[in-house]
Design an enzyme around this catalytic site. Structure first.
Site, PDB file in Angstrom:
ATOM      1  N   GLY A  10      -0.756  44.625  -4.660  1.00  0.00           N
ATOM      2  CA  GLY A  10      -0.360  45.955  -5.123  1.00  0.00           C
ATOM      3  C   GLY A  10      -1.454  46.797  -5.743  1.00  0.00           C
ATOM      4  O   GLY A  10      -1.167  47.697  -6.518  1.00  0.00           O
ATOM      5  N   GLU A  29      -2.952  23.253 -17.901  1.00  0.00           N
ATOM      6  CA  GLU A  29      -3.030  24.487 -18.698  1.00  0.00           C
ATOM      7  C   GLU A  29      -2.389  24.303 -20.064  1.00  0.00           C
ATOM      8  O   GLU A  29      -2.873  24.838 -21.061  1.00  0.00           O
ATOM      9  CB  GLU A  29      -2.376  25.650 -17.958  1.00  0.00           C
ATOM     10  CG  GLU A  29      -3.051  26.048 -16.647  1.00  0.00           C
ATOM     11  CD  GLU A  29      -4.546  26.252 -16.770  1.00  0.00           C
ATOM     12  OE1 GLU A  29      -5.015  26.692 -17.840  1.00  0.00           O
ATOM     13  OE2 GLU A  29      -5.264  25.934 -15.805  1.00  0.00           O
TER      14      GLU A  29
HETATM   15  P1  ADP Z   1      -3.538  45.479  -2.130  1.00  0.00           P
HETATM   16  O1  ADP Z   1      -4.088  46.878  -2.202  1.00  0.00           O
HETATM   17  O2  ADP Z   1      -3.680  44.727  -3.420  1.00  0.00           O
HETATM   18  O3  ADP Z   1      -4.003  44.676  -0.967  1.00  0.00           O
HETATM   19  P2  ADP Z   1      -1.118  46.859  -1.535  1.00  0.00           P
HETATM   20  O4  ADP Z   1      -1.032  47.805  -2.676  1.00  0.00           O
HETATM   21  O5  ADP Z   1      -1.619  47.399  -0.259  1.00  0.00           O
HETATM   22  O6  ADP Z   1      -1.972  45.587  -1.942  1.00  0.00           O
HETATM   23  O7  ADP Z   1       0.306  46.186  -1.349  1.00  0.00           O
HETATM   24  C1  ADP Z   1       0.882  46.005  -0.093  1.00  0.00           C
HETATM   25  C2  ADP Z   1       2.384  46.183  -0.164  1.00  0.00           C
HETATM   26  O8  ADP Z   1       2.999  45.119  -0.881  1.00  0.00           O
HETATM   27  C3  ADP Z   1       2.813  47.432  -0.903  1.00  0.00           C
HETATM   28  O9  ADP Z   1       2.808  48.539  -0.070  1.00  0.00           O
HETATM   29  C4  ADP Z   1       4.196  47.079  -1.390  1.00  0.00           C
HETATM   30  O10 ADP Z   1       5.142  47.263  -0.375  1.00  0.00           O
HETATM   31  C5  ADP Z   1       4.090  45.594  -1.639  1.00  0.00           C
HETATM   32  N1  ADP Z   1       3.820  45.327  -3.052  1.00  0.00           N
HETATM   33  C6  ADP Z   1       2.733  44.711  -3.566  1.00  0.00           C
HETATM   34  N2  ADP Z   1       2.817  44.603  -4.894  1.00  0.00           N
HETATM   35  C7  ADP Z   1       3.983  45.181  -5.254  1.00  0.00           C
HETATM   36  C8  ADP Z   1       4.643  45.401  -6.506  1.00  0.00           C
HETATM   37  N3  ADP Z   1       4.106  44.995  -7.662  1.00  0.00           N
HETATM   38  N4  ADP Z   1       5.827  46.033  -6.491  1.00  0.00           N
HETATM   39  C9  ADP Z   1       6.378  46.435  -5.335  1.00  0.00           C
HETATM   40  N5  ADP Z   1       5.819  46.270  -4.128  1.00  0.00           N
HETATM   41  C10 ADP Z   1       4.637  45.635  -4.072  1.00  0.00           C
HETATM   42 ZN    ZN Z   2      -8.955  23.953 -16.951  1.00  0.00          ZN
END
Ligand code: ADP
Ligand code: ZN
Length: 636
Positions: free
Chosen positions: A238, A457
């Site tokens: 995300g 941990e």
């Molecule tokens: P990164 O940039 O870290 O590779 P992205 O932001 O492109 O990840 O995330 C890909 C997809 O995963 C998002 O478009 C969303 O649909 C989903 N996603 C990832 N993290 C979340 C979150 N915390 N809440 C809701 N959806 C998420």
């Molecule tokens: Zn350790």
């Protein structure tokens, strides 16, 4: 908001190679030269060459003269069948007495001339310079093509660097100059509510939102604000989503580009793209620049993997220059970069005034996973009794993107079965499918591994609590993997410490050893997970012996790097023995302490397995330990 000073990591080496492997693949894809327009040109040139060759054959065929070899020619001369011949270099063309034309090649020797003269052949010699042979023509055309090609490439590079390209769609502009995509506020639907979980990351980014909302306020107060934020986390957790959410919250445009987009075949293009990107962002300020995969440009300098690293360094330097410009400039531009390899970044990027704030975006824990699932089942017909909590529990190691995929697959499954709504069964099937695909690839772990990590941990964390006067206060413990670490326990410094006492150093050693000791105490076995703990413990003890004069060897400085302090091999042996002695003593002490508190250790580990992440306040309550004074200060 707090800085993490200590990370006791449970590492597993098998992940290292996988990550670097992935990275190389990505790099290869991005680094292939001529991967766009010029390829067409190459193909064109090839076709042109083939046509030219065919043409030359045709020209040969259409000639009205016979090609004869030298000995035939000699025979004909001697038989007085040759009327005349014109020689140009070694090529000779002539007419036979019967009127037929011929051509041949004759060696440049006296004998030929004598023979021609003797047989009364009319001989003309022409200078080669005046003749445009086929090969000359061919060379000339090749040269023209080459020049044309180079010109084309230069023009391409200039275009890429300074203009061209146009808009596509109404709100998302493709910036021809910088290759960045610009998102206007009206097109950004995301806000912090779209990002489930990730509470810490959101908390840290609130400042940024505040600044972008009303930069004047910050300037009026003379407050210094971080201009560069580094988002660190595995793909799919995300990072991009968070940046969009920040832009959405602040109602400002953001420019998105990938680090690999800066790298081109031509030196200077990347740098000028950076310049252009910042120019655009300033023009649209307040705004956000988002650089994904910053490691593509931001690898520490002088580490080029063959070719193209001049270009990368120039690009990186330009980026640094632009960011330094924020110090003096008045622009309200925030740069957010993302990477999952912070370890390879050039240190210069992380200096104050640049990316001086790091925000971790880890794999979601149990509660976050449930929240992410909730976000993604919106708009889907779901069995109202669906136990989301249970699904979250069954998906440790899933990223946000995996969870989004899980919901999607489940919905597909249900619609394939022509069901009225998506049920638990669909989720289970979809989960198994995704798990199979993820095996050996990510952080999905067996229950045994999870248990080992939890006890490991818990060992670190409990040791921190058992040494209240001399350790940094505990912040949180987690068995959610981050990078190469399978679990972490974080401590926070109560103040900036420049000087540490011997007791504090020894506490650090015991806390480092706590992980392995706990494993040994509970499972009576040793695993490889503690290698980096041992490294840091050994590091501290060696420094105590060699630099700080905190051992039985006395107060001398034993250094191998400085010539004036070299020591004999006998001393080296003594040092090794002393280090080993101190480590052994502390291992035993740690063992005793954890053994005496085994009930607490077990409770802590069980709770970790259940909740995955525990904060200090929960732990104090659970273990009925009086919170530390200094800790209360931090929490408050
Ligand atoms: P990164 O940039 O870290 O590779 P992205 O932001 O492109 O990840 O995330 C890909 C997809 O995963 C998002 O478009 C969303 O649909 C989903 N996603 C990832 N993290 C979340 C979150 N915390 N809440 C809701 N959806 C998420
Ligand atoms: Zn350790």
């Amino acid at each position: 908001m707090f800085e993490i000073v200590k990370e006791n990591c449970y590492t597993d080496n098998k992940f290292i190679s996988i990550f670097s492997g992935d990275f190389m693949k990505r790099k290869m894809k991005n680094k292939l030269p001529f991967n766009r327009g010029p390829k067409n040109l190459l193909v064109g040139m090839l076709i042109f060459g083939v046509i030219l060759l065919l043409l030359s054959r045709l020209m040969n065929l259409s000639r009205d003269s016979d090609s004869i070899n030298y000995s035939t020619f000699l025979n004909k001369v001697e038989a007085k069948e040759v009327k005349s011949v014109t020689v140009s270099g070694q090529d000779a063309k002539g007419v036979l007495t019967n009127g037929k034309k011929f051509e041949t090649v004759i060696p440049y020797s006296q004998r030929s001339w004598d023979l021609l003269e003797k047989n009364n052949v009319e001989t003309t010699v022409v200078s080669q310079a005046g003749q445009l042979s086929f090969w000359h023509l061919f060379m000339l055309i090749s040269l023209l093509i080459t020049v044309g090609f180079v010109w084309y490439m230069i023009r391409q590079a200039r275009n890429a660097a300074s203009g061209g390209g146009g808009g596509s769609g109404s709100n998302i502009f493709s910036m021809g100059k910088s290759k960045a995509k610009m998102f206007l506020p009206s097109s950004i639907k995301e806000n912090f509510d779209s990002v489930a979980g990730a509470a810490e990351a959101k908390e840290e980014l609130k400042d940024v939102v505040d600044f972008l909302k009303s930069p004047e306020k910050f300037k009026r107060l003379g407050a210094k604000i971080t201009r560069g934020v580094l988002l660190v986390g595995e793909p799919g957790n995300g990072k991009t989503l968070l940046v969009k959410a920040v832009a959405g919250e602040a109602n400002c445009p953001f420019f998105s580009i990938s680090g690999s987009d800066f790298i081109e075949v031509f030196v200077g293009v990347g740098a000028s793209r950076v310049r252009d990107l910042f120019k655009q962002a300033r023009k649209n300020a307040p705004s956000i620049i988002f650089i994904d995969e910053i490691d593509a440009v931001g690898r520490h300098r002088g580490s080029g993997h063959g070719g193209g690293h001049d270009e990368r360094e120039q690009t990186l330097n330009q980026l640094l220059t632009e960011m330094d410009g924020f110090q003096t400039g008045n622009d309200s531009v925030i740069v957010i970069a993302a990477t999952n390899r912070p370890d390879v970044l050039d240190k210069a990027l992380l200096r104050p005034g640049r990316f001086d704030r790091t925000v971790h975006v880890p794999f979601p824990d149990l509660i976050s996973r449930e929240q992410i699932l909730k976000v993604h089942i919106k708009g889907i017909k779901i069995d109202p009794d669906l136990p989301l909590h249970k699904i979250a529990r069954g998906t440790p190691g899933f990223s946000g993107a995996d969870l989004a995929n899980l919901v999607n697959q489940a919905a597909l499954n249900a619609s394939k079965m022509k069901k009225q709504m998506v049920t638990m069964k669909d989720f289970e099937e979809s989960r198994d499918k995704i798990m199979l695909g993820k095996e050996n690839k990510t952080m999905v772990r067996t229950p045994e591994e999870l248990k080992t990590t939890a006890y490991h941990e818990a060992g670190h964390a409990l040791m921190t609590l058992l040494l209240p006067k001399v350790s940094d206060p505990l912040h949180k413990v987690t068995i959610i993997p981050r990078g190469r670490a399978l679990g972490l326990s974080h401590s926070l410094p109560e103040r900036d410490k420049y000087v540490k006492t011997k007791d504090e150093l020894l506490a650090d050693v015991k806390i480092s050893l706590g992980g392995r000791v706990s494993e040994e105490l509970i499972f009576n076995q040793k695993t490889t997970g503690a290698s980096s703990d041992f490294r840091s413990a050994t590091h501290i003890v060696r420094a105590m012996v060699c630099s700080y004069g905190m051992s039985d060897l006395g107060t001398a400085v034993y250094s191998q790097s400085r010539e004036d302090f070299t020591y004999s091999s006998k001393t080296a042996e003594l040092i090794d023995k002393e280090v080993q002695k101190i480590l052994d003593e502390n291992y035993k002490e740690t063992f005793k302490m954890l053994k005496n508190n085994k009930d607490k250790l077990v409770k802590l580990a069980q709770e970790l397995l259940d909740k995955e992440t525990l904060y200090a306040s929960d732990i104090y309550q659970m273990l009925d330990i009086e919170p530390r004074e200094d800790h209360k200060l931090i929490e408050g």
